[in-house]
Design a protein around this motif. Sequence first.
Motif, PDB file in Angstrom:
ATOM      1  N   ALA A   1      67.396  55.370 -37.829  1.00 48.24           N
ATOM      2  CA  ALA A   1      66.813  56.720 -38.278  1.00 48.24           C
ATOM      3  C   ALA A   1      66.167  56.723 -39.376  1.00 48.24           C
ATOM      4  O   ALA A   1      66.705  56.127 -40.434  1.00 48.24           O
ATOM      5  N   GLY A   2      65.051  57.376 -39.367  1.00 49.85           N
ATOM      6  CA  GLY A   2      64.018  57.480 -40.775  1.00 49.85           C
ATOM      7  C   GLY A   2      63.180  56.394 -40.829  1.00 49.85           C
ATOM      8  O   GLY A   2      62.597  56.459 -42.054  1.00 49.85           O
ATOM      9  N   LEU A   3      63.058  55.484 -39.807  1.00 50.06           N
ATOM     10  CA  LEU A   3      62.066  54.366 -39.785  1.00 50.06           C
ATOM     11  C   LEU A   3      61.318  54.531 -38.560  1.00 50.06           C
ATOM     12  O   LEU A   3      61.613  54.634 -37.623  1.00 50.06           O
ATOM     13  N   GLN A   4      59.857  54.803 -38.928  1.00 51.85           N
ATOM     14  CA  GLN A   4      58.987  54.849 -37.961  1.00 51.85           C
ATOM     15  C   GLN A   4      57.973  53.722 -37.790  1.00 51.85           C
ATOM     16  O   GLN A   4      57.150  53.564 -38.722  1.00 51.85           O
ATOM     17  N   ARG A   5      57.487  53.274 -36.439  1.00 52.07           N
ATOM     18  CA  ARG A   5      56.741  52.247 -36.239  1.00 52.07           C
ATOM     19  C   ARG A   5      55.429  52.622 -36.804  1.00 52.07           C
ATOM     20  O   ARG A   5      54.844  53.804 -36.568  1.00 52.07           O
ATOM     21  N   ARG A   6      54.492  51.726 -37.240  1.00 47.98           N
ATOM     22  CA  ARG A   6      53.330  52.195 -37.757  1.00 47.98           C
ATOM     23  C   ARG A   6      52.206  50.788 -37.477  1.00 47.98           C
ATOM     24  O   ARG A   6      52.704  49.676 -37.363  1.00 47.98           O
ATOM     25  N   THR A   7      51.044  51.379 -36.966  1.00 46.95           N
ATOM     26  CA  THR A   7      49.922  50.430 -36.550  1.00 46.95           C
ATOM     27  C   THR A   7      48.996  50.108 -37.920  1.00 46.95           C
ATOM     28  O   THR A   7      49.342  50.806 -38.739  1.00 46.95           O
ATOM     29  N   HIS A  47      48.059  52.983 -45.789  1.00 48.07           N
ATOM     30  CA  HIS A  47      47.842  51.467 -45.904  1.00 48.07           C
ATOM     31  C   HIS A  47      49.396  50.949 -46.593  1.00 48.07           C
ATOM     32  O   HIS A  47      49.260  50.477 -47.920  1.00 48.07           O
ATOM     33  N   ILE A  48      50.296  51.076 -45.846  1.00 50.55           N
ATOM     34  CA  ILE A  48      51.639  50.820 -46.488  1.00 50.55           C
ATOM     35  C   ILE A  48      52.218  49.581 -45.750  1.00 50.55           C
ATOM     36  O   ILE A  48      52.441  49.401 -44.776  1.00 50.55           O
ATOM     37  N   ILE A  93      59.149  53.027 -49.425  1.00 53.45           N
ATOM     38  CA  ILE A  93      59.013  54.381 -49.148  1.00 53.45           C
ATOM     39  C   ILE A  93      59.079  54.622 -47.495  1.00 53.45           C
ATOM     40  O   ILE A  93      58.889  55.844 -47.028  1.00 53.45           O
ATOM     41  N   LEU A  94      58.723  53.555 -46.892  1.00 52.99           N
ATOM     42  CA  LEU A  94      58.968  53.629 -45.132  1.00 52.99           C
ATOM     43  C   LEU A  94      60.014  54.276 -44.867  1.00 52.99           C
ATOM     44  O   LEU A  94      60.196  54.641 -43.436  1.00 52.99           O
TER      45      LEU A  94
END
Length: 305
Positions: free
Chosen positions: A32-38, A271-272, A278-279
């Motif tokens: 929980a609290g971690l979201q995939r990103r492209t 651009h993380i 912080i992710l």
Amino acid sequence: MKIRVLGSAAGGGFPQWNCNCANCRGVRAGQAGLQRRTQSSIAVSADGAKWTLVNASPDILQQFQQFAGTWPTEGLRGCGIESVVLVDAQIDHTTGLYMLREKGSPWPIWTTDPVFEDLTRGNPILHLLEHYCGVDRQPVPLDGRSFHPQGSASLDWRAMPLLSAAPPYSPHRGNPVPGDNIGLTVIDPASGKRVFYAPGLAEVDDAVFDAMSSADCVMVDGTFWTDDEMISLGLSKKRARDIGHLAQSGPGGMIEQLSRLPRHVRRVLIHINNTNPILDESSAERAALTAAGIEVAYDGMEIAL
């Protein structure tokens, strides 16, 4: 003016395919609290119907599938994106162009001269596209003049050189020149609203701070939390600033710079890198950003100005 975040991660995305850091392990496990990103890219529009793409991520096909604004609406083939603006020649901002080769006419691609040089010599992707759809290269001025890319031609776009870094394959890598990396200010003449976009930013000098202070929203470099982040994890021997990024924490860091802006300015990090704490939405670092009034961009985020 409408802005759609197509991708919010740094190069490699989140999780990065070969990374076993705590963040990447957690997102794979469904923590929980971690979201995939492209990988980092945005689209900009004056009317929500026609769009300008800013940076062509390697993840562009997935990003287009998830954003109806890019889908064809008339005829057998089409796209809501009408042109591409590149802020640099980095792999994570340009290799998506390979995936756009099926266009039936040359792509209008807006670049500075140094970026055009890199993409026709060191990494000649623009020459390759000539064998498919073709390229209608448009120069991005660096003297403050407005330009008007297709898809958002009623908006005023302005570019400014930034202190950052050219790609490793560039002849400018160790000898930077103006235009290797740019920040963009996009202004809606109808409302007077403006956004400042700079996913790669090594230093906030007076000119950059003035551009940020004049904006209603800033979308700026969120790559690393600390300057030695990659060194401390044993992943690199280079500091954030060595590869063209200003870390968030520490004296003179991005948090401190953003805290100097007028209160009305919306502050968004984009651009993380996959290693950045912080992710994790439950982290102390994320709480520090929230307390400072700073947002973290996510894929699908929409901003209207």
